[in-house]
Design a protein around this motif. Sequence first.
Motif, short mmCIF file in Angstrom:
data_model
loop_
_atom_site.label_atom_id
_atom_site.label_comp_id
_atom_site.label_asym_id
_atom_site.label_seq_id
_atom_site.Cartn_x
_atom_site.Cartn_y
_atom_site.Cartn_z
N ALA A 136 -0.97 7.74 4.94
CA ALA A 136 -1.95 7.28 4.16
C ALA A 136 -1.75 5.83 3.71
CB ALA A 136 -2.70 8.17 3.24
N GLU A 137 -0.46 6.05 2.93
CA GLU A 137 0.39 4.86 2.21
C GLU A 137 0.66 3.86 3.24
OE1 GLU A 137 -0.11 4.36 -0.98
OE2 GLU A 137 -0.60 6.25 -1.52
N TYR A 138 0.92 4.34 4.42
CA TYR A 138 1.37 3.06 5.33
C TYR A 138 0.05 2.60 6.01
CZ TYR A 138 6.18 5.40 5.69
OH TYR A 138 7.27 5.62 5.17
N ARG A 139 -0.96 3.05 6.16
CA ARG A 139 -2.03 2.78 6.61
C ARG A 139 -2.71 1.64 5.42
NH1 ARG A 139 -5.02 6.80 6.51
NH2 ARG A 139 -4.29 7.42 8.45
N TYR A 140 -2.46 1.98 4.25
CA TYR A 140 -2.94 0.75 3.21
C TYR A 140 -2.02 -0.34 3.17
CZ TYR A 140 -3.63 -1.07 -1.44
OH TYR A 140 -3.82 -1.79 -2.38
N MET A 141 -0.77 -0.08 3.22
CA MET A 141 0.15 -1.27 3.25
C MET A 141 -0.43 -2.16 4.45
SD MET A 141 3.82 0.52 2.59
CE MET A 141 4.08 1.89 1.76
N ARG A 142 -0.49 -1.68 5.66
CA ARG A 142 -0.75 -2.54 6.82
C ARG A 142 -2.14 -3.12 6.67
NH1 ARG A 142 1.46 -5.44 10.45
NH2 ARG A 142 0.21 -5.74 12.31
N ARG A 143 -3.26 -2.39 6.11
CA ARG A 143 -4.38 -2.95 5.89
C ARG A 143 -4.72 -4.21 5.02
NH1 ARG A 143 -8.30 2.35 7.07
NH2 ARG A 143 -8.06 2.55 9.22
N ASN A 144 -3.82 -4.14 3.76
CA ASN A 144 -4.03 -4.95 2.81
C ASN A 144 -2.87 -5.85 2.67
OD1 ASN A 144 -6.37 -3.33 1.28
ND2 ASN A 144 -5.27 -1.88 1.85
N ASP A 145 -1.77 -5.71 3.74
CA ASP A 145 -0.78 -6.70 3.51
C ASP A 145 -0.20 -6.52 2.23
OD1 ASP A 145 0.98 -8.45 4.39
OD2 ASP A 145 -0.02 -10.27 3.88
N ALA A 146 0.21 -5.29 1.85
CA ALA A 146 0.55 -4.99 0.57
C ALA A 146 2.19 -5.65 -0.05
CB ALA A 146 0.82 -3.61 0.39
N THR A 147 2.36 -5.96 -1.03
CA THR A 147 3.52 -6.81 -1.40
C THR A 147 4.46 -5.70 -2.17
OG1 THR A 147 2.69 -7.01 -3.60
CG2 THR A 147 2.35 -8.85 -1.99
N PRO A 148 5.74 -5.76 -2.27
CA PRO A 148 6.44 -4.74 -3.00
C PRO A 148 5.91 -4.34 -4.38
CG PRO A 148 8.01 -6.43 -1.92
CD PRO A 148 6.54 -6.79 -1.54
N ALA A 149 5.30 -5.49 -4.86
CA ALA A 149 4.90 -4.94 -6.27
C ALA A 149 3.55 -4.00 -6.06
CB ALA A 149 4.36 -6.26 -7.06
N ASP A 150 2.78 -4.46 -5.14
CA ASP A 150 1.59 -3.31 -4.73
C ASP A 150 1.86 -2.04 -4.57
OD1 ASP A 150 0.00 -5.78 -5.06
OD2 ASP A 150 -0.11 -6.26 -3.03
N ILE A 151 3.31 -2.00 -3.61
CA ILE A 151 3.41 -0.70 -3.26
C ILE A 151 4.14 -0.12 -4.12
CG2 ILE A 151 5.38 0.35 -1.58
CD1 ILE A 151 5.11 -2.03 0.37
N ARG A 152 4.98 -0.44 -5.30
CA ARG A 152 5.46 0.12 -6.49
C ARG A 152 4.16 0.73 -7.32
NH1 ARG A 152 10.00 0.27 -9.63
NH2 ARG A 152 9.63 0.70 -11.93
N ASP A 153 3.23 -0.14 -7.35
CA ASP A 153 1.88 0.26 -8.14
C ASP A 153 1.26 1.58 -7.43
OD1 ASP A 153 2.03 -1.52 -9.87
OD2 ASP A 153 0.39 -2.95 -8.94
N ARG A 154 1.26 1.49 -6.06
CA ARG A 154 0.85 2.50 -5.29
C ARG A 154 1.94 4.05 -5.57
NH1 ARG A 154 -4.18 2.77 -2.86
NH2 ARG A 154 -3.37 4.02 -1.27
N ALA A 155 3.02 3.64 -5.56
CA ALA A 155 3.93 4.90 -5.93
C ALA A 155 3.61 5.51 -7.34
CB ALA A 155 5.45 4.42 -5.86
N GLN A 156 3.28 4.48 -8.39
CA GLN A 156 3.13 5.30 -9.41
C GLN A 156 1.85 5.84 -9.46
OE1 GLN A 156 3.24 1.29 -11.61
NE2 GLN A 156 5.12 1.85 -12.65
#
Length: 338
Positions: A296-316
Amino acid sequence: MLARSRWARLGQRWGWLSALVALLALVSGACEREPQVLQPTYSTREEIFQTEVVNLGLERLGFAVDAPGKQLSYATAHAAIAEGNSDYAANHWNPLHDPFFQSSGGESALQRLDTIVAPALQGYLVDGQTARAVGLSSLQQLRQPEIAERFDTDGDGRANLLGCNPGWQCESVIEHHLQEYGLEDTVEQEQGIYSDMMADAIERFERGEPILYYGWIPSWVGAVLQPGSDVQWLTVPYTSLPQRPLTAENTQMNGQNLGFPANQIQTLANAGFAQRHPVVRRWLELVEIPISDLNAEYRYMRRNDATPADIRDRAQDWIAQHEHQFERWLERARNAAR
């Protein structure tokens, strides 16, 4: 007077000695606390998520972390951790990355700690539309030129199988399979930057064109092109792996022989570092992430072109959703110091 002078000099010497002992203790303590900032590694952008879950826990345990870490190829990351230039990773595929593990010093230099994600699958996939149209279910069927040419993208009559980045280790398994199963005349492995090749393949899939590729789960590709609906796994006729004495029992999943063993994605650490830091070691042994959450997180990253900062927020956010379990892991890690 003379006696007092002698005692004064003796006191002075004891003072210097005490200062020296204190200094040595300070230096020794500093060495035991090294490194001051923990250095993780990751290899693909999507792996930032699981790495950050680990990093955030270590920060809550009181460690400073160079987050998200150094991005290194898998081979380079193993060597860097073994040599002490980095401390840990959360993306060691066992047994796929075993050659990297052994060539970097094996158990004398590295420690595989525990499984963070399982089971991780890998194999060959084809778009469902073509699979249904020609009854394609096995890699062996690509020996038939009329089937193979459906996946020809460069005009040479052979199927273009999108494979691995050079140095990932899976590329050698793919070449072995093409030779072992007699597919060299009808199939060729196409190599390059995997994410770029698969972005192009997804565009072709969306246009209704055939695609053939090597893939794995969890991954952003597996989150976008879901096996069983969008794409289908291809089986192999029998198990054959270079320098690995495995059987069909090791490479079967749900009754299908995918040709690759199921992997455990494990945390990996420098052996000396793990020994010196029992709290960190215990933490790396405890963290687990469900494969469905990771997809689910990988799908979000791809669809939203997530930055490292975005990914850290998702991890939190993920940690907040699993706070009770996370706190239990933290407490168990703290107990390792007692």
